[in-house]
Design an enzyme around this catalytic site. Structure first.
Site, PDB file in Angstrom:
ATOM      1  N   THR A   1       0.875  -1.185   0.000  1.00 33.50           N
ATOM      2  CA  THR A   1       0.000   0.000   0.000  1.00 33.50           C
ATOM      3  C   THR A   1       0.907   1.227   0.000  1.00 33.50           C
ATOM      4  OG1 THR A   1      -0.048   0.353   2.397  1.00 33.50           O
ATOM      5  CG2 THR A   1      -1.592  -1.272   1.518  1.00 33.50           C
ATOM      6  N   ASP A   2       0.297   2.385  -0.105  1.00 34.83           N
ATOM      7  CA  ASP A   2       1.110   3.608  -0.109  1.00 34.83           C
ATOM      8  C   ASP A   2       1.840   3.796   1.221  1.00 34.83           C
ATOM      9  OD1 ASP A   2       0.368   4.064  -2.656  1.00 34.83           O
ATOM     10  OD2 ASP A   2      -1.327   5.372  -2.125  1.00 34.83           O
ATOM     11  N   CYS A   3       1.168   3.403   2.314  1.00 36.35           N
ATOM     12  CA  CYS A   3       1.817   3.571   3.620  1.00 36.35           C
ATOM     13  C   CYS A   3       2.691   2.376   3.998  1.00 36.35           C
ATOM     14  CB  CYS A   3       0.777   3.844   4.697  1.00 36.35           C
ATOM     15  SG  CYS A   3      -0.675   2.785   4.610  1.00 36.35           S
ATOM     16  N   TYR A   4       2.382   1.215   3.422  1.00 34.65           N
ATOM     17  CA  TYR A   4       3.160  -0.003   3.712  1.00 34.65           C
ATOM     18  C   TYR A   4       3.633  -0.608   2.399  1.00 34.65           C
ATOM     19  CZ  TYR A   4       1.312   0.232   8.468  1.00 34.65           C
ATOM     20  OH  TYR A   4       1.006   0.616   9.743  1.00 34.65           O
ATOM     21  N   PRO A   5       4.710  -0.048   1.823  1.00 31.48           N
ATOM     22  CA  PRO A   5       5.083  -0.449   0.452  1.00 31.48           C
ATOM     23  C   PRO A   5       5.668  -1.848   0.321  1.00 31.48           C
ATOM     24  CG  PRO A   5       6.556   1.292   1.301  1.00 31.48           C
ATOM     25  CD  PRO A   5       5.499   1.100   2.330  1.00 31.48           C
TER      26      PRO A   5
END
Ligand code: SF4
Ligand code: SF4
Lengths: 133, 401
Positions: B138-142
């Site tokens: 995800t954008d926060c957890y690449p």
């Protein structure tokens, strides 16, 4: 001639031949029965010392009777650090080599009575029974 | 005059080193000798213990964040999957979980050499455990993938949280069928070849508090060699009184506890990965619970002996698995411990799966902690449901919409 230590395993349907008699009479073997746990119509085991010229022929005869023959080179021992004396092996060990002491309920292992069937090795939930070669 | 003690009074005695503490085994003789009233006057705390396979066990882990960070979607520890459908680097590793690709019972009976319970034991032994994780990113957890090695010390939290432990009482398993069966009650030989039971009997925590007079939410306990707490009742908490067909009472049946504690202060000798041939893996859990002798009624409960306690005899050859009624009666723990019970008129050998010597050691250790003043009792925040609540077990019916 050094005696050979072997284990005989009888299935439920092994013929009821007088095998010891035959080994002595037909194969001229000297026999020392170390342990025996044989019941009619049940699986059984016998630990023997055999000496004689016709040793291999004698073993061949035993195998022909449907008896499994195994050299007694293995030994079962208990890893004391792993055993918690739960008791799960005591109802399974056919010779009571593993047994409960009462009233302490500690599980004792008497290797003299062990016939190396290795059932406990499979059954012990803590893997405390080990095979040594 | 009736004896009444409060938790505060008992704790004062513990702090000043004056508390009288006995194990649930020791107290039996005292009550026989002195009677209930005098025993209740003399004794402040009775300690109990049990050490047995308890499948509904597991640990909540927080691994800390990698760089870059990752929302771990799937997690494996030494190849054993952990549930990670919770926050980013949290997971719950269950005791009975098997490694991916385990042959299970394909080669019947399966050996089940390693699983969740063994990972927990490895962590406690300080071993490095292989951690693998995957995610969709995800954008926060690449990050999408990782593989590393981790120890218990490296983690932020490791909280043992066992949803169903410390069964009040348990079945005595037998096999009426004509083949060997491999169960969570061990190997049961055909035609009533043997019987297995799994309880510490007179030392077992919930058999000493059959009506849940003292053990409740917040009770401080011995758990896995360290300190733990009762979190709630366990799942399948059915604390009824067992009866035979004629209505005779055979004492308490199926209460359970949910327990919680910090794994980091527990000990690898007291939480053991366990394998049942042909069944699966689990964790052997040690639990000891102190019971404050608040009054004579509590003293009466803790003074029960193996002669007064009964396990229901259940056929695992067919009745158990098929959910059929089984009417083989009851065996007292005194009979079970003697090594022979009678079922259907036949004498059969009985063996335990729960370590009585270890149960005794747990009760003695807890007694020592309390006597030294290191361990105070907690008053439960909420008591647990008892037989008075009439809880009935619900069955799952297979049906369409
Ligand atoms: S089953 Fe294993 S742990 Fe249990 S008493 Fe036997 S050897 Fe010990
Ligand atoms: S191998 Fe194990 S089960 Fe077999 S006789 Fe020896 S101790 Fe008993």
């Amino acid at each position: 001639m050094a005696p050979n230590k072997i284990i005989l395993r009888f299935g439920e349907n092994t013929s009821d031949q007088p095998i010891i008699y035959r080994l002595v009479k037909d194969y001229d073997l000297v026999i020392n029965i170390l342990k025996a746990n044989v019941n009619p119509n049940k699986e059984g085991t016998m630990v023997l010392e055999l000496t004689g010229e016709k040793y291999e022929e004698g073993l061949g005869y035993l195998r022909d009777q449907g008896i499994r023959v195994q050299p007694l080179a293995e030994e079962v021992f208990r890893n004391e650090e792993r055993c918690i004396s739960c008791g799960a092996c005591t109802g399974i060990c056919p010779t009571h080599a593993l047994s409960l002491e009462r009233p302490s309920m500690e599980v004792k292992f008497d290797s003299d009575n062990c016939i190396v069937c290795q059932l406990c090795v499979k059954v012990c939930p803590l893997k405390a029974m080990e095979v040594r070669f | 005059m009736a004896i009444e003690k409060t938790y505060a009074e008992i704790n004062e005695k513990i702090k000043s080193g004056k508390a009288v503490v006995l194990t649930a085994e020791e107290v039996i003789g005292l009550v026989e000798e002195k009677g209930l009233t005098e025993a209740a006057r003399q004794v402040d705390v009775v300690t109990t213990g049990t050490f047995a396979p308890m499948c509904s066990s597991g640990v909540f882990l927080n691994f800390g964040h990698s760089k870059p960070k990752m929302k771990m979607q799937k997690v494996w520890l030494n190849g054993v999957p952990a549930y990670s459908g919770i926050a980013a680097v949290d997971a719950y590793l269950g005791a009975t979980e098997l490694p991916e690709g385990d042959p299970c019972n394909n080669n019947y009976p399966g050996e089940f050499r390693y699983g969740g319970g063994h990972v927990i034991q490895d962590l406690l032994m300080g071993k490095k455990v292989k951690l693998e994780a995957t995610a969709y990113g995800t954008d926060c957890y690449p990050r999408r993938e990782l593989e590393t090695y981790i120890t218990l010390d490296d983690m932020n939290e490791a909280t043992l949280f066992n949803p169903r432990n410390s069964y009040q009482n348990y079945n005595c398993g037998v096999n009426l069928s004509n083949r060997v069966i491999y169960t969570y009650m061990g190997v049961l030989k055909p035609n009533l070849g043997n019987a297995h039971y799994c309880s510490a009997g007179q030392l077992s925590p919930l058999l000493n508090d059959p009506y849940f007079l003292t053990i409740g939410m917040g009770t401080k306990i011995f758990l896995g060699g360290g300190i733990g707490y009762v979190a709630w009742n366990g799942t399948q908490h059915f604390p009824e009184i067992q009866k035979d067909a004629a209505g005779h009472s055979y004492g308490p049946a199926g209460g359970t506890l949910s327990v919680v504690g910090d794994l980091k202060q527990m000990n690898a000798n007291w939480l053991l990965g366990t394998s049942f041939l042909g069944y699966g893996v689990t964790l052997s859990v040690s639990i000891g619970i102190p019971i404050p002798v608040l009054n004579e009624e509590v003293m009466r409960c803790v003074s029960v002996s193996d002669r007064d306690l009964y396990a229901p005899i259940v056929d695992y050859g067919e009745a158990y698995g098929q959910r059929l009624p089984s009417d083989l009666g009851f065996a007292s723990y005194a009979e079970l411990k003697s090594g022979t019970i009678t079922v259907n008129g036949q004498k059969i050998p009985a063996a335990p799966l729960s370590s009585y010597p270890k149960a005794r050691e747990i009760a003695a250790t807890l007694k020592e902690w309390i006597c030294k003043g290191d361990f105070l009792l907690t008053e439960p925040v909420k008591l647990l449901p008892s037989y008075r609540d009439g809880i009935q077990s619900k069955k799952l019916e297979i049906r369409g919409l």
